[in-house]
Design an enzyme around this catalytic site. Structure first.
Site, PDB file in Angstrom:
ATOM      1  N   LYS A  98      49.378  43.608  49.803  1.00 49.48           N
ATOM      2  CA  LYS A  98      49.530  44.948  49.236  1.00 49.48           C
ATOM      3  C   LYS A  98      50.407  45.847  50.103  1.00 49.48           C
ATOM      4  O   LYS A  98      51.059  46.753  49.595  1.00 49.48           O
ATOM      5  CB  LYS A  98      48.158  45.580  49.011  1.00 49.48           C
ATOM      6  CG  LYS A  98      47.398  44.882  47.892  1.00 49.48           C
ATOM      7  CD  LYS A  98      46.463  45.797  47.160  1.00 49.48           C
ATOM      8  CE  LYS A  98      45.965  45.166  45.875  1.00 49.48           C
ATOM      9  NZ  LYS A  98      45.031  44.037  46.115  1.00 49.48           N
ATOM     10  N   GLU A 120      45.300  54.615  42.689  1.00 46.09           N
ATOM     11  CA  GLU A 120      44.021  54.190  42.120  1.00 46.09           C
ATOM     12  C   GLU A 120      43.572  52.972  42.911  1.00 46.09           C
ATOM     13  O   GLU A 120      44.385  52.279  43.511  1.00 46.09           O
ATOM     14  CB  GLU A 120      44.185  53.827  40.636  1.00 46.09           C
ATOM     15  CG  GLU A 120      44.666  52.391  40.375  1.00 46.09           C
ATOM     16  CD  GLU A 120      46.106  52.133  40.792  1.00 46.09           C
ATOM     17  OE1 GLU A 120      46.866  53.105  40.926  1.00 46.09           O
ATOM     18  OE2 GLU A 120      46.477  50.953  40.997  1.00 46.09           O
ATOM     19  N   SER A 378      46.850  35.263  49.353  1.00 44.05           N
ATOM     20  CA  SER A 378      47.194  36.685  49.222  1.00 44.05           C
ATOM     21  C   SER A 378      46.472  37.591  50.207  1.00 44.05           C
ATOM     22  O   SER A 378      46.959  38.675  50.525  1.00 44.05           O
ATOM     23  CB  SER A 378      46.925  37.155  47.792  1.00 44.05           C
ATOM     24  OG  SER A 378      45.571  36.909  47.439  1.00 44.05           O
TER      25      SER A 378
HETATM   26  C1  LIG Z   1      44.442  43.237  45.154  1.00 48.67           C
HETATM   27  C2  LIG Z   1      44.446  41.827  45.514  1.00 48.67           C
HETATM   28  C3  LIG Z   1      44.767  40.816  44.572  1.00 48.67           C
HETATM   29  C4  LIG Z   1      45.021  41.097  43.117  1.00 48.67           C
HETATM   30  O1  LIG Z   1      46.179  41.838  42.853  1.00 48.67           O
HETATM   31  P1  LIG Z   1      47.511  41.166  42.303  1.00 48.67           P
HETATM   32  O2  LIG Z   1      48.330  42.339  41.894  1.00 48.67           O
HETATM   33  O3  LIG Z   1      47.136  40.278  41.168  1.00 48.67           O
HETATM   34  O4  LIG Z   1      48.118  40.402  43.412  1.00 48.67           O
HETATM   35  C5  LIG Z   1      44.809  39.505  45.002  1.00 48.67           C
HETATM   36  N1  LIG Z   1      44.528  39.169  46.285  1.00 48.67           N
HETATM   37  C6  LIG Z   1      44.206  40.099  47.207  1.00 48.67           C
HETATM   38  C7  LIG Z   1      43.897  39.661  48.596  1.00 48.67           C
HETATM   39  C8  LIG Z   1      44.147  41.454  46.859  1.00 48.67           C
HETATM   40  O5  LIG Z   1      43.815  42.368  47.780  1.00 48.67           O
END
Ligand SMILES: *Cc1c(COP(=O)(O)O)cnc(C)c1O
Length: 398
Positions: A98, A120, A378
């Site tokens: 993010k 948000e 992620s």
């Molecule tokens: C917020 C988040 C997501 C989901 O958001 P996407 O926009 O689909 O990437 C996925 N993995 C992590 C670690 C997150 O913090």
């Protein structure tokens, strides 16, 4: 659905109407049209300005810690009969992908002369990232969060406050993420002169889905080069990422759109917008959406709060509709098993979101024996440890 991996071979730049095929667009109240147009122009200028791009890549390197590395999972790969390689977005500052988007949007807000960022948040991860960027860049920050989530995620609420942000609990509707988005948009309508709305994923009215994808494309660009360097110049057979709104997935997919690589976006079974949704309009965009028989937006349910969203970014709807990407889903039990499996076999505790990708790969392994799989990790799992302790605690033994 038949998968034709040959179309499209390039990333779409949506037209003036902001569409990816039939998806996307700009479904906003009259008062927000000028704000979207102003943002579209400002982003276009900034993205094509070498000074802005240098400033952003300096921040990504010196503050966020990019480039993130690739890690080959030798143990789990051997166990599953595949070559499994992770893109380590969990190692970024604040612990997920993010930060890539909020640093870009924060810099853009400053360029546009805005003094205040609105965001948000659901689980609080985007709120924390936005508060972080605001602190770094000297901007005010207000975060809207459903009252239910404020209660569930008190640690992230405190983090945001520690970073200097104001957190407003939203008490309308189901008091969760989609209500927080509505409230943030209301604030934006009222304060558009001074405020920048930083959306947390590849969602919302044009230009957000396109802009956030561009800010996240650094993941795919790095990964393509890094993967080729360790795999004899070849591209992976599969790229796998979890999909909430879809920003980490679009980030990594964008680097491989022209490759002969299967693109897999894994959704939670309880929030399978692409898999089980139908086209509809929500939060300023047309996209696949979970709706009931009356066309009402359905609540999403997932063990991971970060994927608890009934919609999905429009570019994913487009990629699904033309067969370029596949969107399978996994259930909560499979996710819990995936979470524990990566921890045990590789010493890496994943966020519950990307444990969805681990779960799908594990399930699919018998069908992809000997293939190379690049998975986007992620985020890190620290935020989910307390929740998993209540679920797994006893079963782990002494
Ligand atoms: C917020 C988040 C997501 C989901 O958001 P996407 O926009 O689909 O990437 C996925 N993995 C992590 C670690 C997150 O913090």
């Amino acid at each position: 659905m038949t998968i034709d991996r040959t179309v499209p071979r390039e990333l779409l730049k949506p037209g003036a109407d902001g569409r990816f095929g039939e998806f996307g667009g700009r479904f906003v109240p009259e008062t927000l049209v000028p704000a979207c147009e102003e943002l579209e122009k400002a982003f276009d200028l900034a993205w094509n300005d070498s000074l802005f791009r240098t400033e952003l890549s300096d921040l990504l390197r010196e503050y966020a810690g990019r480039p993130s590395i690739l890690t080959e999972c030798h143990n789990l790969g051997r166990q599953l009969g595949i070559r499994l390689i992770l893109k380590r977005e969990d190692l970024n500052h604040t612990g997920s992908h993010k930060i890539n988007s909020v640093l870009g949007q924060g810099l853009l807000a400053k360029k546009m002369g805005k003094k205040r960022i609105i965001a948000e948040t659901g689980a609080g991860q985007h709120g924390v990232a936005a508060a972080t960027a605001a602190a770094l860049l000297g901007l005010e920050c207000k975060v809207y969060m459903g009252a239910v989530d404020v209660e569930r995620q008190s640690l992230n609420v405190f983090r945001m406050k520690l970073l200097g942000a104001e957190v407003e609990a939203v008490n309308s509707g189901s008091r969760t993420l989609k209500d927080a988005v509505n409230e943030a948009m209301r604030d934006w309508v009222a304060s558009v002169e001074s405020s920048y709305y930083a959306i947390g994923s590849v969602m919302g009215p044009h230009p957000y889905p396109f802009m956030v994808r561009q800010f996240q494309s650094v993941i795919g660009q790095e990964a393509r080069q890094q993967f080729r360097a360790i795999c004899d110049g070849k591209d992976p057979d599969l790229v796998v990422a979890c999909v909430g709104g879809g920003s980490n997935a679009m980030g990594i997919f964008s680097g491989f759109i022209d490759a002969d690589t299967r693109l897999i976006g894994v959704e939670p079974a309880g929030g399978a917008a692409v898999g089980r949704g139908v086209p509809g309009v929500v939060h300023g965009m047309k996209s696949y959406l979970m709706q009931d028989e009356h066309g009402q937006v359905q609540e999403a349910h997932s063990i991971s709060a970060g994927l608890d969203y009934p919609g999905v970014g429009p570019e994913h709807s487009y990629l699904a509709s033309v067969g370029r990407a596949e969107y399978p889903s996994v259930n909560d039990d499979e996710v819990i098993a995936g979470f524990a499996l990566l921890a045990r076999s590789e010493g890496i505790i994943p966020a519950l979101e990307c444990a969805h990708a681990v779960a799908w790969i594990t399930k699919e392994a018998p069908k992809i024996q000997g293939q190379t799989v690049l998975m986007n990790l992620s985020g890190r799992g620290d935020k989910d440890v307390a929740q998993m302790m209540t679920i797994l605690g006893e079963s782990l033994g002494k």
